[in-house]
Write an enzyme that holds these catalytic residues in place. Sequence first.
Site, short mmCIF file in Angstrom:
data_model
loop_
_atom_site.label_atom_id
_atom_site.label_comp_id
_atom_site.label_asym_id
_atom_site.label_seq_id
_atom_site.Cartn_x
_atom_site.Cartn_y
_atom_site.Cartn_z
N LYS A 226 0.89 -1.22 -0.02
CA LYS A 226 -0.04 -0.21 -0.20
C LYS A 226 0.92 1.39 -0.05
CE LYS A 226 -4.45 -2.33 1.32
NZ LYS A 226 -5.28 -2.42 2.11
N ARG A 266 -2.91 -10.11 4.93
CA ARG A 266 -3.12 -10.28 3.40
C ARG A 266 -2.14 -9.53 2.62
NH1 ARG A 266 -5.69 -7.39 -0.18
NH2 ARG A 266 -7.30 -8.31 -1.54
N1 PMM Z 1 -7.39 -4.27 0.69
C1 PMM Z 1 -7.59 -4.46 -0.55
C2 PMM Z 1 -8.65 -5.31 -0.77
N2 PMM Z 1 -9.45 -6.14 0.02
N3 PMM Z 1 -9.51 -6.97 2.16
C3 PMM Z 1 -9.25 -6.58 3.64
N4 PMM Z 1 -9.99 -7.57 4.30
N5 PMM Z 1 -8.49 -5.93 3.96
C4 PMM Z 1 -7.55 -4.98 3.36
O1 PMM Z 1 -6.77 -4.24 3.50
C5 PMM Z 1 -7.93 -5.16 1.56
C6 PMM Z 1 -8.85 -5.94 1.35
C7 PMM Z 1 -7.12 -3.63 -1.40
O2 PMM Z 1 -5.69 -3.93 -1.98
P1 PMM Z 1 -5.47 -4.92 -3.17
O3 PMM Z 1 -5.82 -4.06 -4.34
O4 PMM Z 1 -4.16 -5.14 -3.20
O5 PMM Z 1 -6.18 -6.22 -3.11
#
Ligand code: PMM
Length: 291
Positions: A226, A266
């Site tokens: 991020k 994650r």
């Molecule tokens: N961040 C993203 C997408 N899904 N789900 C959870 N539970 N927590 C998060 O911080 C989160 C998520 C955005 O990041 P990405 O585009 O790299 O998936």
Amino acid sequence: VRRAEASAGRVRSLPALGRCRVMGILNVTPDSFSDGGAHHEPDAAVARGRQMLAEGADLVDVGGESTRPGAPRVDADEELRRVLPVIRALAAEGATVSVDTTRVEVAEQALHAGAVMVNDVSGGLADPRMSRLVAESGVPYVVMHWRGPPAVMQEHATYRDVVAEVADALAERLARVTANGVDPEQVVLDPGLGFAKTAEHNWALLAGLPVLLDLGRPVLLGASRKSFLGRLLTDEAGRPRPAQGRDPATTAVSALAAAAGVWGVRVHDVQGSADAVRVAAAWADARRVSP
Ligand code: PMM
């Protein structure tokens, strides 16, 4: 009490691991902020899922809609077209799969296709029917802190006390989904790093993890690649480190988060975090043996 009795025995928990879990991110999208397009075709996505499992992922989180700041929405049919074949294939091979969606119809079909967990970045706010589906299916449910869809969320990044406000909002969401029949044992809480949060808010939330853990539910963290990490790691001209260069920093967050007692991280790069959570667990075990 009646609700607790009604749902007793129905909670489908993930197996205990005795350490922080690593959730591999599988975005089947053309436009996610750090890996958009890389695994857009089902075959490539399934191959990437297998690779993450081989690298030590405990579960794979499959999403078909980008949540990067400003992202436009895709319709439910397109979201289903992206995620279902990937979920079906990985689940058939024995993978533990979660579905990253805010739509109840997508979550429902994903569970039929073999997903065993719902990751809802809106914490049930985008679709109030989500909590009923989760209650009926008994699967673990990630309830993330959210202040509106990605197109507008950064307009809502204002807090007096971000840790207290996010903790209060998560407690309110937990109360609401349990009022809709979800067993509290199903719920994993997530502060939603980067979702209506500045870099300063994200750091405050990481420092405030004990407050979130005090809510009494497991905590999942999504710091991977991020922009607050990019902003920490600037080059000599002051430019933020691009997303692809943020994996070592993500690994460091995973190690510290695991040591702080989070339930899961994650991440895009599984290898680093899989090692980090094992280091944290060995360190904690050694402390228990020789205080
Ligand atoms: N961040 C993203 C997408 N899904 N789900 C959870 N539970 N927590 C998060 O911080 C989160 C998520 C955005 O990041 P990405 O585009 O790299 O998936």
